[in-house]
Design an enzyme around this catalytic site. Structure first.
Site, mmCIF file in Angstrom:
data_model
loop_
_atom_site.group_PDB
_atom_site.id
_atom_site.type_symbol
_atom_site.label_atom_id
_atom_site.label_comp_id
_atom_site.label_asym_id
_atom_site.label_seq_id
_atom_site.Cartn_x
_atom_site.Cartn_y
_atom_site.Cartn_z
ATOM 1 N N ASN A 193 17.779 24.431 -23.308
ATOM 2 C CA ASN A 193 17.127 25.746 -23.279
ATOM 3 C C ASN A 193 16.918 26.171 -22.021
ATOM 4 O O ASN A 193 17.327 25.531 -21.118
ATOM 5 C CB ASN A 193 15.722 25.324 -24.279
ATOM 6 C CG ASN A 193 14.869 24.230 -23.447
ATOM 7 O OD1 ASN A 193 14.937 24.213 -22.335
ATOM 8 N ND2 ASN A 193 14.297 23.653 -24.397
ATOM 9 N N ARG A 194 16.438 27.376 -22.043
ATOM 10 C CA ARG A 194 16.266 27.809 -20.771
ATOM 11 C C ARG A 194 15.352 26.768 -19.735
ATOM 12 O O ARG A 194 15.574 26.761 -18.556
ATOM 13 C CB ARG A 194 15.308 29.361 -20.870
ATOM 14 C CG ARG A 194 15.290 30.058 -19.773
ATOM 15 C CD ARG A 194 14.552 31.383 -20.247
ATOM 16 N NE ARG A 194 13.248 31.521 -21.218
ATOM 17 C CZ ARG A 194 12.743 32.184 -21.865
ATOM 18 N NH1 ARG A 194 13.259 33.305 -21.628
ATOM 19 N NH2 ARG A 194 11.647 32.112 -22.348
ATOM 20 N N GLU A 196 15.042 23.615 -19.695
ATOM 21 C CA GLU A 196 15.826 22.253 -19.319
ATOM 22 C C GLU A 196 16.950 22.757 -18.495
ATOM 23 O O GLU A 196 17.269 21.861 -17.324
ATOM 24 C CB GLU A 196 16.516 21.995 -20.689
ATOM 25 C CG GLU A 196 15.598 21.168 -21.678
ATOM 26 C CD GLU A 196 16.022 20.946 -22.921
ATOM 27 O OE1 GLU A 196 15.427 20.243 -23.682
ATOM 28 O OE2 GLU A 196 16.930 21.637 -23.503
ATOM 29 N N ASP A 261 16.903 21.891 -32.698
ATOM 30 C CA ASP A 261 17.821 21.180 -33.789
ATOM 31 C C ASP A 261 18.535 22.014 -34.776
ATOM 32 O O ASP A 261 19.661 21.645 -35.147
ATOM 33 C CB ASP A 261 16.748 20.277 -34.754
ATOM 34 C CG ASP A 261 15.885 19.480 -33.824
ATOM 35 O OD1 ASP A 261 16.330 18.806 -32.914
ATOM 36 O OD2 ASP A 261 14.723 19.044 -34.258
#
Length: 310
Positions: A193-194, A196, A261
């Site tokens: 994600n952004r 991470e 997920d």
């Protein structure tokens, strides 16, 4: 858009599983002991979390799903085993006597999360080696492998597993954790994600800098593609042919927990079904738009996805 028959898709999911507990109640007063709300618990739920939620999402779309993970010899581990069986998932949950199954307990009052309590311990090396052997046996039976890394210690041998899967010609998807991405080298696609991605490549000032940094990371790790999920900005795929962007599906966001997920499960099902990158991320983006409208770790059914696509 017609997805077709997904029942022939075979996925192997490996990673950190957990049990998500929810305590729902009413909040009507503040405690006299401390300035905190008193929640009168009226009902409770348990749901599969982590890699188990990925498995549940893939199975809900009609895929044949196997799950490989570690649990403790305890009630949460037994609950996960039962939930996987009820979901039609072929789960091989190795028991480690030295750990307790990871549990995330969320207290919900008036449809808002008030508190989360985590219970977790790291697995032992011996059980992880046994899981590696099981992985090798299950590998020929799948089209794609998902590694769901929640940083709980269940993927110590992920580098070796990725090598085995790629050598066997499998599609390999990784939902990453932490800032050490070298262990994911050689995967087909990694889906940070952004936030991470920022941990790994640093901040960017504009789209051009994001593209440069994402492409550099993709090449460094020898990935076919890097998919960055960007919350309200949608998601962007960086691959050898350039970039593909999907705008966020406009709907009310209720809860983003577990959305990653759903994205990786849907993406894996579509790629294993033979979809190209553009079609795969479009369907994954639509699925994400559905699931964020639900409370907690949730699934998107095939019916919901078909309706949203059409």
């Amino acid at each position: 858009m017609h997805l077709g028959d997904l029942s022939r898709v075979r996925l192997l999911i490996v990673g950190d599983v957990m049990l998500d507990r929810y305590w729902f109640g009413e909040v009507s007063r503040i405690s006299p002991e401390a300035p905190v709300p008193i929640v009168k618990v009226e009902r409770s739920e348990v749901r599969p979390g982590g890699a188990a939620n990925v498995a549940r999402n893939a199975a809900a779309l009609g895929a044949k799903v196997s799950l490989l993970a570690l649990v403790g010899n305890d009630e949460p581990g037994e609950s996960l085993t039962r939930l996987m069986k009820e979901g039609g998932i072929d789960a091989s949950l190795h028991i480690d006597e030295a750990v307790t199954t990871t549990v995330k307990l969320r207290v919900i009052g008036r449809q808002q999360q008030l508190l989360r309590i985590d219970f977790e311990t790291l697995p032992s090396h011996e059980v992880l080696l046994a899981k590696l052997s099981d992985f090798e046996q299950r590998l020929p039976e799948c089209d794609a492998v998902i590694f769901s890394d929640y940083g709980k210690g269940g993927l110590t041998h992920i580098g070796e597993m990725i090598g085995l899967a790629r050598a066997a010609g499998k599609i390999v998807l990784v939902d990453p954790k932490g800032d050490e991405y070298a262990k994911y080298a050689g995967a087909t696609i990694v889906t940070p994600n952004r936030g991470e991605l920022r941990e790994v490549v640093g901040r960017w000032k504009d789209e051009a800098e994001l593209e440069r940094k994402a492409m550099a990371l993709r090449i460094e790790l020898d990935l076919e593609a890097l998919l960055v999920t960007r919350s309200d900005e949608g998601m962007t795929l960086f691959h050898a042919g350039g970039t593909l962007h999907e705008k966020a599906v406009a709907r009310e966001v209720f809860d983003v927990s577990g959305a990653g997920d759903t994205v990786i499960a849907t993406l894996a099902v579509m790629l294993a079904h033979g979809a190209d990158w553009a079609a795969a991320i479009h369907v994954a983006n639509v699925a994400a738009g559905i699931v964020v409208g639900k409370l907690g770790t949730a699934i998107v059914t095939r019916g919901e996805l078909d309706a949203a696509l059409n």
